[in-house]
Design a protein around this motif. Sequence first.
Motif, short mmCIF file in Angstrom:
data_model
loop_
_atom_site.label_atom_id
_atom_site.label_comp_id
_atom_site.label_asym_id
_atom_site.label_seq_id
_atom_site.Cartn_x
_atom_site.Cartn_y
_atom_site.Cartn_z
N PRO A 69 45.43 40.95 54.45
CA PRO A 69 44.17 40.91 53.70
C PRO A 69 44.31 40.23 52.35
O PRO A 69 45.37 40.27 51.71
CB PRO A 69 43.82 42.40 53.54
CG PRO A 69 44.50 43.08 54.67
CD PRO A 69 45.78 42.31 54.87
N VAL A 70 43.22 39.60 51.92
CA VAL A 70 43.18 38.96 50.61
C VAL A 70 41.76 39.01 50.09
O VAL A 70 40.79 38.93 50.86
CB VAL A 70 43.68 37.50 50.68
CG1 VAL A 70 42.71 36.62 51.47
CG2 VAL A 70 43.92 36.91 49.29
N TRP A 71 41.62 39.20 48.78
CA TRP A 71 40.30 39.21 48.17
C TRP A 71 39.97 37.80 47.68
O TRP A 71 40.76 37.18 46.96
CB TRP A 71 40.27 40.18 46.99
CG TRP A 71 38.96 40.17 46.26
CD1 TRP A 71 37.74 40.57 46.73
CD2 TRP A 71 38.71 39.71 44.92
NE1 TRP A 71 36.77 40.40 45.78
CE2 TRP A 71 37.33 39.88 44.66
CE3 TRP A 71 39.55 39.18 43.92
CZ2 TRP A 71 36.77 39.53 43.43
CZ3 TRP A 71 38.98 38.84 42.70
CH2 TRP A 71 37.60 39.02 42.46
N LEU A 72 38.80 37.31 48.06
CA LEU A 72 38.35 35.98 47.63
C LEU A 72 37.17 36.13 46.67
O LEU A 72 36.09 36.58 47.08
CB LEU A 72 37.93 35.13 48.84
CG LEU A 72 39.05 34.76 49.82
CD1 LEU A 72 38.47 34.00 51.00
CD2 LEU A 72 40.11 33.93 49.11
N PRO A 73 37.36 35.78 45.42
CA PRO A 73 36.26 35.93 44.44
C PRO A 73 35.15 34.90 44.68
O PRO A 73 35.40 33.79 45.15
CB PRO A 73 36.95 35.67 43.10
CG PRO A 73 38.11 34.79 43.44
CD PRO A 73 38.57 35.22 44.81
N LYS A 74 33.94 35.29 44.36
CA LYS A 74 32.82 34.35 44.47
C LYS A 74 32.77 33.42 43.26
O LYS A 74 32.27 32.30 43.35
CB LYS A 74 31.50 35.12 44.61
CG LYS A 74 31.41 35.88 45.93
CD LYS A 74 30.06 36.57 46.08
CE LYS A 74 29.98 37.29 47.42
NZ LYS A 74 28.68 37.99 47.60
N LYS A 75 33.29 33.92 42.15
CA LYS A 75 33.35 33.10 40.93
C LYS A 75 34.80 32.97 40.50
O LYS A 75 35.51 33.96 40.35
CB LYS A 75 32.53 33.74 39.80
CG LYS A 75 32.49 32.90 38.54
CD LYS A 75 31.63 33.55 37.47
CE LYS A 75 31.59 32.70 36.20
NZ LYS A 75 30.79 33.35 35.12
N LEU A 76 35.27 31.73 40.29
CA LEU A 76 36.69 31.47 40.04
C LEU A 76 37.02 31.48 38.54
O LEU A 76 37.31 30.46 37.95
CB LEU A 76 37.11 30.14 40.66
CG LEU A 76 37.23 30.14 42.18
CD1 LEU A 76 37.59 28.76 42.68
CD2 LEU A 76 38.27 31.15 42.63
N SER A 77 36.99 32.66 37.95
CA SER A 77 37.47 32.80 36.57
C SER A 77 38.97 33.02 36.60
O SER A 77 39.57 33.26 37.65
CB SER A 77 36.78 33.99 35.89
OG SER A 77 37.18 35.19 36.53
N GLY A 78 39.60 32.94 35.43
CA GLY A 78 41.04 33.15 35.35
C GLY A 78 41.45 34.53 35.81
O GLY A 78 42.40 34.69 36.58
#
Length: 428
Positions: A69-78
């Motif tokens: 599993p991996v979490w994929l953010p919708k917004k790519l902040s640091g």
Amino acid sequence: MIYSLNYFPELIGIGKYNTEMANWLVNEGYDVDVVCAPPYYPSWELSPGFSGWRYSCNHYGLVSVHRCPVWLPKKLSGINRILHLFSFAISSAIQFIWLIFKKKISGVESIIFLVEPPIFCLPAVLIASKIFQFKVWLHVQDFEIDAGFSLGLLPSFPRLTVLVGSIENWLMQKVQVVSTISAQMSLRLYQKGVKLDKCVYFPNWVDCNAIHPINETNEYRAQLGISEDKIVCLYSGNLGAKQGISILIEAARILECTEKIVFVIAGQGPMKRVLVEQARCLSNIYFLDLQPSERFNALLNMADIHLLPQASGVGDLVLPSKLKAMLASGRPVIATAYPGTQVFNIVQTCGVAVPPEEVQELTKAIADLANHHQKRQKLGSEGRKYALSHWDREQVLSQFESKLRKLIFTGKLVNQDLDSEAQKTITA
């Protein structure tokens, strides 16, 4: 065992190289397992048919692929990028330790080939290596922590920077081998405290049989309606922050009145929507999605000039893998790079290097090459020669495999395993 975020069916970046390396090793008789995330790069969206929340195992040929599993953010902040990397490090540690345990009790000798990013997987690997007595090879494709601070993706507090850097340096010194993809990045490893006898130069490669010059009518020109007399300036690859792609939109805007020059941007990534919007009113720029591997050579051969932009803060923290295919295609390259960087040094002989974010210098270089056919041919020919002599896939992977065997049988490498160019850079 290859332990990395990225693997097939990702078409570009780290996943592409992991896949080709695994297949090559299997053909040489190795038993290869891969621990990775589900495919998401470069779009940062899960590929159809994959879940971001489940463990799974399947086979691609003779390679066993274990997805975590991996979490994929919708917004790519640091911060979101860090959380994304941590999510994989935590979920994959369980799968990794279970696989290593099974191999240990079955008596199988294992080497863990851990790919950075993410460096966050390394603590679990080091602890397990002590318990189960296996060797660790860390391969740095990208100094993600340094790049995060340089690009402003991470908060640049002096004490935090020193603390994080010190932890990273300490972890790197605990593995048997640390490799990276360029001479300048090898120097950075040495500056981080990695001993010279642990440093290995292991560049990314290009299949020079699959990528080669074609002089016949190009299918992509026909598809896009671009006539043969037009000069095509092509960028193909990830559309993200490190690439500094916006400068190409500015260059296209300045050169719009020059009818014979057109721009093509092919790829996916978090910046694509922004780029398409910026170019909305321009008539001299075309966009394509990421193209399948079987059409990649035709795509590269559409170009008269390849463009390789980079953000100014990146420098020698990465060496863009797309440069290999650009040179193998026999076309000249215009790159944005500062003097003394690896990209600058390479492009000097087979293209033109201009300072990052200097759009006037970039447009001047494009216009000059567009008007000199023989110069383009000469530079392209030099680039092809460089790719053949430095980055041919069979040559690079054969050298890697000989070092891998040495690690298996002796437990260490020697200083001579460092590429001469990398060693010269370090000892200068």
